[in-house]
Every structure is written in C-alpha cells, then in structure tokens.
Scaffold this active site. Sequence first.
Site, mmCIF file in Angstrom:
data_model
loop_
_atom_site.group_PDB
_atom_site.id
_atom_site.type_symbol
_atom_site.label_atom_id
_atom_site.label_comp_id
_atom_site.label_asym_id
_atom_site.label_seq_id
_atom_site.Cartn_x
_atom_site.Cartn_y
_atom_site.Cartn_z
ATOM 1 N N ARG A 1 36.499 50.524 42.073
ATOM 2 C CA ARG A 1 37.046 50.893 43.372
ATOM 3 C C ARG A 1 37.004 52.410 43.549
ATOM 4 N NH1 ARG A 1 42.391 47.332 44.507
ATOM 5 N NH2 ARG A 1 43.370 48.641 42.936
ATOM 6 N N GLY B 1 48.565 46.788 36.421
ATOM 7 C CA GLY B 1 48.521 45.726 35.425
ATOM 8 C C GLY B 1 47.131 45.293 35.044
ATOM 9 N N LYS C 1 39.020 47.742 38.293
ATOM 10 C CA LYS C 1 39.980 46.645 38.492
ATOM 11 C C LYS C 1 39.493 45.419 37.731
ATOM 12 C CE LYS C 1 42.242 43.856 42.045
ATOM 13 N NZ LYS C 1 42.374 43.616 43.508
ATOM 14 N N ASP D 1 47.008 38.787 32.431
ATOM 15 C CA ASP D 1 45.946 38.944 31.441
ATOM 16 C C ASP D 1 45.125 40.204 31.659
ATOM 17 O OD1 ASP D 1 44.356 38.315 33.641
ATOM 18 O OD2 ASP D 1 43.906 36.284 32.961
ATOM 19 N N ARG E 1 50.571 55.004 45.771
ATOM 20 C CA ARG E 1 51.154 54.003 46.661
ATOM 21 C C ARG E 1 52.598 54.363 47.000
ATOM 22 N NH1 ARG E 1 48.424 49.066 44.840
ATOM 23 N NH2 ARG E 1 46.690 49.702 43.518
ATOM 24 N N ASP F 1 54.163 48.112 47.084
ATOM 25 C CA ASP F 1 53.241 48.611 46.065
ATOM 26 C C ASP F 1 51.790 48.412 46.476
ATOM 27 O OD1 ASP F 1 54.251 45.823 45.451
ATOM 28 O OD2 ASP F 1 52.496 45.837 44.169
ATOM 29 N N ASN F 2 51.555 47.767 47.625
ATOM 30 C CA ASN F 2 50.201 47.599 48.150
ATOM 31 C C ASN F 2 49.974 48.468 49.386
ATOM 32 O OD1 ASN F 2 49.681 45.698 46.184
ATOM 33 N ND2 ASN F 2 50.098 43.950 47.498
#
Length: 496
Positions: free
Chosen positions: A184, A101, A121, A133, A191, A264-265
């Site tokens: 990153r 996102g 990121k 956003d 993931r 998802d992490n």
Amino acid sequence: MDQALAEASAALELGPAWQHGFAQLGPAFFTELRPTPLPDPHLVSVNRRLAADLGLDADRLAGSDAVAAFTGNQALQGARPLASVYSGHQFGVWAGQLGDGRAILLGGIATPQGVQELQLKGAGRTPYSRMGDGRAVLRSSIREYLCSAAMHGLGVPTTRALVVTGSPQPVRREEVETAAVVTRVAPSFVRFGHFEHFSARGQLDELRQLADYVIDTFYPHCRAPDRLGGNPYAALLEEVTLRTAAMVAQWQAVGFCHGVMNTDNMSILGLTIDYGPFQFLDAFVPTQICNHSDETGRYAFNRQPNVAYWNLFCLGQALFPLIGDEELALAALEPYKAAFPRELEARMRAKLGLASEKSGDRQLVEQILSLLAAGPVDYPIFWRRLSRFAAGGDLAAVRDLFLDRAGFDGWVAQYEARLADEAGEPGARMLAANPKYVLRNHLCELAIRQAKLGDFSEVETLLSLVQSPFEEHPDHDDRAGFPPDWATHIEISCSS
C-alpha cells in the site's frame, strides 16, 4: 560473512532514497520487526500507472527479487520495517489498544509526488495482532488493490496499492484460502486511532509529539497565528474536519459504501483507507449495508456522513488535552456541518452538468434521488445514460429505468429547463463526471474466481478500466452493464 552483512548484501535496492519520519517518533509509537516470509511467492499484479507516478520501473517491480521483497521474504535496502500502535472505536464501542496487526510500514520514499510511505499488508503477525494470524488472503487483497485504483480513477482521495503478490500458504477465514500481500502507498498511514491511543492512556507528551509531527509534516499552515486563536491543535482538527467532509461527500456522490468506518480506519489526511467490506451501489438503496458483520446497520450508506462527524468528534476528544478549550474544539468541528452539504451539492451539480449554482438545484437533486430510491434504479447506469441524453442522446433509455414514468417525466421537464440555462456543453461535462465503469462487487468476484485458478488476466482488465472509468472502452461494454441476479447474494464481511 556475518548474518547482518549477508542480509545487507542480499537486500533489494528500490532506487529512491528512503525517509523515516514516523520512525523518528520513537519506540512508544511502534515496534520494529521484520515481515514473516511466505513460501513460493508469485506476482499477481503491478499497478504500472502508480509505479510511473512514483518514478519506479514497473518491469523491475515484476521481477523475482521484487516479488520476494514485496512479499516480505527479502529485505529492501534502506527500509526500516515497523508496526505502529493505535487504539480506536469499533462499531461505536471503545476497543482499546489495536495497532497494525497485519501491516508493516517499510518507510517513505522520495517520489515526484512527494514522500510516499510503503506498507506491506498481510506480512505476518505483529505485537498488535491480538488473536489474528497477521495475514491477508488473495480475495481481499485483490479487492483492495482494485478498489483503491478505482477510487483514484474517480478522483476520490485514497491510499493506493502498488503490488499484489500471492503464495500457496493456506489461511483460514470463513473457509481456507491462500495468502497474499498488498503493498500500500500513501503519504501517511496515521489514523484517528493513533491520537486516541495516547490520549486515552494519558500519554500527553507522546500525544503532543504525534500532533506536532503531523502538523509540521502535512499541515504546517496550522501554525499560522490567525488560525483559531493561534492554537495549532485546534487548527489541525479543523483541517482534518474539512478534508473528511470533502472525502465523504465524494463517497456519497459516487455511491461508495465503506462498510467499516471505525475510528482506527479514518485517515488523518482525509484519505479513504482500509478497504474491506466495501461496495459501490448497484441499485440506489440509501439504507444499503455492505458489511455482512454490521448487524445494526451502523455503517449503512446513508449513515456515513453522520458517522464521519461522530468519528471527528472522537478525534476532537483525543486532541482536547492539547487544544485545552472546549469552545475552540467545537469551533474546529463546526465547519463539517456546512462543508459536507456544500461539497456534496457541488458534486451532485457536476453529475447533472450544472456549472452554475441556482436556488432550485438542491430540490432538483433531492427529487431525482427520491425517484431513484423508489425504483430502486441502478445508480451508475442512470447517471451515465442521463449524461448521454444531455450530450444529445435518447431520453427513452433513461426513462425506461423507472417504474414511475410520470414522476420521471415531471422531473426531467424541470431538469431540461434548468439545463437550458447552462453555457458550454453540459453533456460533455457529465460524461467526465459520471463513470461508465464502476467496480461492482460481481466484477471483483469474477476476477477473484479466475485469480484463485492462477489466471490474473481479469484483474489486469479491471485495473485498466477503473483507472480510466469515464472513457468508453467499447470492447468491454459487458463490464458496464447491469449486475447479474446472483450479485445480490454476495456477502462481504470484516474478515475480507
């Protein structure tokens, strides 16, 4: 000159050749898009040690063209920016489609460390931003930048961060803050949630394609005919299980709370990923909850090992259509139950300076952790002082940390007897296993406060310290002391 030609001529050439293994999976896995520019970008910090590891020129990364490129304002020649789609369980509940996102993958570059992917990121909205956003704020970007460096310095598997850039662009969180972008770095950002996405949708061809890509790129030995009946997908699950067990054992040993262990992490490579509401323990409180948004304490420090196994079970469910055998899938998950305690015990023995393994070691560890929790006693300071004692220092400095002096006296008598059986120099081993410098929340907070005023010197100081946390750095003893009283009031949420 047409627009495409003009953009190509303006693109920054990073140097190493780009590789786009993930992009070759096809459009079902991502959306190609460009970062959204930010006004007036400036450099916050360059991780020079990481730049050297990647074979990049740190001075060049600090230049204005690179700052523009790593903010998303200028193209990088050879990059192929995209946002990937995934799904996942968040706080134990199926959340459906998620995705990058606010992160945009640029691709992989050839480095002395192998191919490493670069991801921006905070680079703007993507089709997977939902109501977000697409931005990151300076506060959270500095936290991720420093913590990923700290984890690497401690030897914990992790994604890393190469550059942080900032912009005066306002971004609203609990309050209005300013925007930032973190570059990153990791071999892959795949993931657990990537597999959950295609499995939940019944897109089994894409699920198999993704699994084959991960196996062929990172786990080719999973195709060995003697691994779990020759089933490469079960072998993949077993490999991820073992890596995750080892990673979480290291978290527990160093006192690291992740704070948001959603599926998802979770990295398919067993890397610590997505630094948000993290915390290193100050006082040893096993039930510590570092995420202000975690109202039920699902991701409390002492629950992390079980949550990791739960997440692996979700990955197993996602891979089950490929594995095709329930017994094989369970067999691939089973090693966690032995691997995690084995890895944790090895880490705790190292913290105690014990190079050999004896039957009473587990009890010795459990007893001292109980005494630490009863205080509660400052976790990193205890281990560092104990290391100095084992190296010939004063026991009183350790004893003074405990209210239950009699309990500690009983334990340390057993410990000294056990230490007498050890060859070599256990104190030296301990000083190399128990860091002097830990990235506590209040240290981050002080660096962030200065950074908001345009002063990034404390970011640089902390970066230097956490990259070599076992060294003395005597000029910075104040950053290795007890946290101030106000540190207990710092609240970190998922919005960080």
